[in-house]
Design a protein around this motif. Sequence first.
Motif, PDB file in Angstrom:
ATOM      1  N   ASP A  65     -32.807  44.395  10.075  1.00 14.54           N
ATOM      2  CA  ASP A  65     -31.971  43.196  10.193  1.00 14.54           C
ATOM      3  C   ASP A  65     -31.008  43.260  11.366  1.00 14.54           C
ATOM      4  OD1 ASP A  65     -30.572  45.262   8.897  1.00 14.54           O
ATOM      5  OD2 ASP A  65     -29.143  43.831   8.051  1.00 14.54           O
ATOM      6  N   LYS A  66     -30.913  44.427  12.028  1.00 14.32           N
ATOM      7  CA  LYS A  66     -29.993  44.598  13.157  1.00 14.32           C
ATOM      8  C   LYS A  66     -30.695  44.431  14.503  1.00 14.32           C
ATOM      9  CE  LYS A  66     -26.522  45.834  10.468  1.00 14.32           C
ATOM     10  NZ  LYS A  66     -27.188  45.698   9.169  1.00 14.32           N
ATOM     11  N   LEU A  67     -32.006  44.263  14.521  1.00 14.65           N
ATOM     12  CA  LEU A  67     -32.754  44.238  15.779  1.00 14.65           C
ATOM     13  C   LEU A  67     -32.238  43.208  16.788  1.00 14.65           C
ATOM     14  CD1 LEU A  67     -36.399  44.851  14.515  1.00 14.65           C
ATOM     15  CD2 LEU A  67     -35.021  46.355  15.948  1.00 14.65           C
ATOM     16  N   PRO A  68     -31.804  41.993  16.380  1.00 17.55           N
ATOM     17  CA  PRO A  68     -31.313  41.042  17.377  1.00 17.55           C
ATOM     18  C   PRO A  68     -29.880  41.306  17.821  1.00 17.55           C
ATOM     19  CG  PRO A  68     -32.104  39.944  15.356  1.00 17.55           C
ATOM     20  CD  PRO A  68     -31.900  41.384  15.048  1.00 17.55           C
ATOM     21  N   HIS A  69     -29.174  42.215  17.160  1.00 14.51           N
ATOM     22  CA  HIS A  69     -27.749  42.416  17.424  1.00 14.51           C
ATOM     23  C   HIS A  69     -27.517  43.175  18.727  1.00 14.51           C
ATOM     24  CE1 HIS A  69     -26.419  41.911  12.925  1.00 14.51           C
ATOM     25  NE2 HIS A  69     -27.299  41.013  13.316  1.00 14.51           N
ATOM     26  N   ARG A  70     -26.389  42.913  19.373  1.00 15.44           N
ATOM     27  CA  ARG A  70     -25.992  43.647  20.570  1.00 15.44           C
ATOM     28  C   ARG A  70     -25.359  44.981  20.165  1.00 15.44           C
ATOM     29  NH1 ARG A  70     -23.547  38.778  22.079  1.00 15.44           N
ATOM     30  NH2 ARG A  70     -21.508  39.829  22.150  1.00 15.44           N
ATOM     31  N   LEU A  71     -25.567  45.978  20.986  1.00 15.62           N
ATOM     32  CA  LEU A  71     -25.116  47.330  20.640  1.00 15.62           C
ATOM     33  C   LEU A  71     -23.606  47.418  20.463  1.00 15.62           C
ATOM     34  CD1 LEU A  71     -27.331  49.496  23.041  1.00 15.62           C
ATOM     35  CD2 LEU A  71     -27.788  48.830  20.685  1.00 15.62           C
ATOM     36  N   ASN A  72     -22.848  46.676  21.285  1.00 14.10           N
ATOM     37  CA  ASN A  72     -21.391  46.779  21.228  1.00 14.10           C
ATOM     38  C   ASN A  72     -20.799  46.140  19.978  1.00 14.10           C
ATOM     39  OD1 ASN A  72     -22.165  44.235  22.293  1.00 14.10           O
ATOM     40  ND2 ASN A  72     -20.106  43.926  23.105  1.00 14.10           N
ATOM     41  N   LEU A  73     -21.629  45.497  19.151  1.00 11.75           N
ATOM     42  CA  LEU A  73     -21.148  44.872  17.925  1.00 11.75           C
ATOM     43  C   LEU A  73     -21.485  45.698  16.684  1.00 11.75           C
ATOM     44  CD1 LEU A  73     -22.046  41.113  18.632  1.00 11.75           C
ATOM     45  CD2 LEU A  73     -19.866  42.304  19.028  1.00 11.75           C
ATOM     46  N   LEU A  74     -22.123  46.839  16.885  1.00  7.12           N
ATOM     47  CA  LEU A  74     -22.531  47.674  15.754  1.00  7.12           C
ATOM     48  C   LEU A  74     -21.381  48.560  15.278  1.00  7.12           C
ATOM     49  CD1 LEU A  74     -26.009  48.867  17.072  1.00  7.12           C
ATOM     50  CD2 LEU A  74     -25.570  46.989  15.485  1.00  7.12           C
ATOM     51  N   SER A  75     -21.418  48.906  14.002  1.00  6.23           N
ATOM     52  CA  SER A  75     -20.467  49.878  13.467  1.00  6.23           C
ATOM     53  C   SER A  75     -20.870  51.283  13.919  1.00  6.23           C
ATOM     54  CB  SER A  75     -20.452  49.808  11.942  1.00  6.23           C
ATOM     55  OG  SER A  75     -21.668  50.335  11.406  1.00  6.23           O
TER      56      SER A  75
END
Length: 248
Positions: free
Chosen positions: A120-130
């Motif tokens: 579910d994280k595949l579309p997310h940008r890296l700088n927004l990850l925990s």
Amino acid sequence: MQLDKVGVRSRLAPFSAQVEAGLQIHLIGANGAGKSTLLARIAGLLPGEGTVLLAGKSLPDYQGHELARYRAYLPQQQPATAVMPLLQYLALHLPGGTCVDRPTVVATIGYLCQKLRLVDKLPHRLNLLSGGEWQRVRLAAIFLQVWPDINSDSKILLLDEPANSLDVGQKAALNDLVRKFCQAGRSVIISTHDLNHSLQQADQIWLLAAGRVVIQGKAKQVMQPKILSKIFGIEFQRQRFHQRDWII
């Protein structure tokens, strides 16, 4: 992999060993013992003394892209500064010349992301990850680089405290991936502070103290209370519970 008097001046005393295929080797020791230095030296990223042979060839004789096909290295810390999507970051870790659209590649990315709960994280940008999400992304990327299904040349995986920021379930998933990688005839060297994990999972232990590998051997031989107490400066016991040994 063969290590012949491998060291780093003033940081790591010369050390020799042979890493057989299929082994899970754990580096243990107090903070500052030299675990990260040894991993970086083995990875070919830190100059020093002695010789590291990988697949019969000295590390300096490899070109960068060639070495990346044989070994992967996860450093202890690496900030998530890029703003690219997670999937793009993973694609950057594919072996050279590998097409991201190949069915085997798609299946491998899907498998790793499912194991590490990243689908579910595949579309997310890296700088927004925990912090925990970023650590799992780093693990997925490093496994992707040398996963046997898409990289038949891979030999060894070097992981510096890979369980940082992972919860219990994610640590279990990491254990499964390491075990499967070793079952495919590859080797893994892991730096860790979890003594019970090392006792139960490692085939071999390299115990370091003050920049020196003081003992190397099978896990059950090295993980003895008298040995550990001397290195860490506290008292240990080893007890058997539910048919497993535990360090207390």
